[in-house]
Design a protein around this motif. Structure first.
Motif, short mmCIF file in Angstrom:
data_model
loop_
_atom_site.label_atom_id
_atom_site.label_comp_id
_atom_site.label_asym_id
_atom_site.label_seq_id
_atom_site.Cartn_x
_atom_site.Cartn_y
_atom_site.Cartn_z
N ILE A 9 0.91 -1.18 -0.06
CA ILE A 9 0.02 -0.05 0.08
C ILE A 9 0.87 1.47 -0.02
O ILE A 9 0.59 2.19 -0.82
CB ILE A 9 -0.87 0.01 1.09
CG1 ILE A 9 -2.04 -1.27 0.98
CG2 ILE A 9 -1.68 1.24 1.43
CD1 ILE A 9 -2.67 -1.42 2.37
N LEU A 10 1.91 1.47 0.66
CA LEU A 10 2.86 2.32 0.78
C LEU A 10 3.57 2.79 -0.66
O LEU A 10 3.82 3.92 -1.02
CB LEU A 10 3.89 1.98 1.95
CG LEU A 10 4.75 3.23 2.16
CD1 LEU A 10 4.10 4.43 2.62
CD2 LEU A 10 5.70 2.97 3.32
N ALA A 11 3.75 1.71 -1.26
CA ALA A 11 4.49 1.54 -2.62
C ALA A 11 3.56 2.57 -3.49
O ALA A 11 4.37 3.20 -4.41
CB ALA A 11 4.80 0.24 -3.03
N PHE A 12 2.29 2.55 -3.40
CA PHE A 12 1.73 3.44 -4.44
C PHE A 12 1.73 4.97 -4.06
O PHE A 12 1.54 5.61 -4.93
CB PHE A 12 0.17 3.17 -4.42
CG PHE A 12 -0.03 1.64 -5.19
CD1 PHE A 12 0.12 1.59 -6.47
CD2 PHE A 12 -0.04 0.51 -4.33
CE1 PHE A 12 -0.28 0.50 -7.10
CE2 PHE A 12 -0.22 -0.59 -5.21
CZ PHE A 12 -0.23 -0.74 -6.50
N PHE A 13 2.09 5.02 -2.63
CA PHE A 13 2.32 6.61 -2.28
C PHE A 13 3.67 7.07 -2.22
O PHE A 13 4.00 8.11 -2.81
CB PHE A 13 1.60 6.70 -1.23
CG PHE A 13 -0.01 6.61 -1.11
CD1 PHE A 13 -0.96 7.24 -1.73
CD2 PHE A 13 -0.53 5.23 -0.64
CE1 PHE A 13 -2.08 6.95 -1.86
CE2 PHE A 13 -1.92 4.87 -0.57
CZ PHE A 13 -2.65 5.77 -1.21
N LEU A 14 4.38 6.47 -1.39
CA LEU A 14 6.03 6.56 -1.31
C LEU A 14 6.69 5.75 -1.68
O LEU A 14 7.23 4.83 -0.63
CB LEU A 14 6.22 7.24 0.02
CG LEU A 14 5.34 8.64 0.39
CD1 LEU A 14 5.59 8.82 1.88
CD2 LEU A 14 6.23 9.79 -0.30
N PRO A 15 6.98 5.25 -2.95
CA PRO A 15 7.74 3.94 -3.31
C PRO A 15 9.17 3.86 -2.44
O PRO A 15 9.35 2.78 -2.26
CB PRO A 15 8.17 4.12 -4.91
CG PRO A 15 6.78 5.00 -5.26
CD PRO A 15 6.32 6.08 -4.35
N PRO A 16 9.86 5.29 -2.56
CA PRO A 16 11.36 4.81 -1.94
C PRO A 16 11.15 4.49 -0.36
O PRO A 16 11.93 3.73 0.31
CB PRO A 16 11.84 6.20 -2.02
CG PRO A 16 11.29 6.98 -3.00
CD PRO A 16 9.84 6.59 -3.21
N LEU A 17 10.22 4.81 0.27
CA LEU A 17 9.89 4.82 1.65
C LEU A 17 9.64 3.13 1.87
O LEU A 17 10.21 2.37 2.80
CB LEU A 17 8.75 5.46 2.27
CG LEU A 17 8.71 5.38 3.76
CD1 LEU A 17 10.07 5.73 4.66
CD2 LEU A 17 7.70 6.01 4.29
N ALA A 18 9.00 2.74 0.96
CA ALA A 18 8.24 1.34 0.89
C ALA A 18 9.67 0.52 0.89
O ALA A 18 9.87 -0.77 1.23
CB ALA A 18 7.43 0.85 -0.01
N VAL A 19 10.40 0.84 -0.25
CA VAL A 19 11.68 0.24 -0.53
C VAL A 19 12.82 0.10 0.76
O VAL A 19 13.35 -0.84 1.10
CB VAL A 19 12.59 0.47 -1.84
CG1 VAL A 19 13.66 -0.12 -2.14
CG2 VAL A 19 11.58 0.27 -3.05
N ALA A 20 12.89 1.15 1.33
CA ALA A 20 13.63 1.45 2.30
C ALA A 20 13.20 0.46 3.60
O ALA A 20 14.03 -0.04 4.14
CB ALA A 20 13.48 2.84 2.94
N THR A 21 12.06 0.35 3.68
CA THR A 21 11.40 -0.68 4.85
C THR A 21 11.87 -2.06 4.47
O THR A 21 11.93 -2.78 5.72
CB THR A 21 10.10 -0.42 5.23
OG1 THR A 21 9.36 -0.62 3.98
CG2 THR A 21 9.67 1.00 5.73
N GLN A 22 11.88 -2.28 3.27
CA GLN A 22 12.16 -3.58 3.02
C GLN A 22 13.77 -3.76 2.83
O GLN A 22 14.10 -4.88 3.42
CB GLN A 22 11.98 -4.13 1.50
CG GLN A 22 11.98 -5.32 1.20
CD GLN A 22 11.02 -6.31 1.66
OE1 GLN A 22 9.71 -5.90 2.25
NE2 GLN A 22 11.30 -7.63 1.91
#
Length: 68
Positions: A9-22
């Motif tokens: 869900i976060l990847a649709f709004f802030l993709p870099p943040l979603a990648v950073a959490t992974q």
């Protein structure tokens, strides 16, 4: 499983943040996604590349799904 769902869900709004959490901010995947995302908003002075937003989202989804 819930964490992955929230990342998707976060990847649709802030993709870099979603990648950073992974993968973390030290990973090259994060920096690549950040460049895609900045290009999508003209953050690097190239507003013609607004098509890069879907690329950033797809890249983020790929990272979230494939890296466990």
């Amino acid at each position: 499983m819930l964490a992955d769902l929230l990342r998707i869900i976060l990847a649709f709004f802030l993709p870099p943040l979603a990648v950073a959490t992974q993968v973390g901010v030290q990973a090259s995947a994060f920096w690549l996604n950040l460049i895609f995302w900045l290009l999508s908003f003209g953050g690097l002075g190239l507003p013609v590349l607004a098509i890069m937003w879907p690329v950033a989202v797809i890249h983020a989804l790929y990272i979230i799904i494939t890296r466990k």
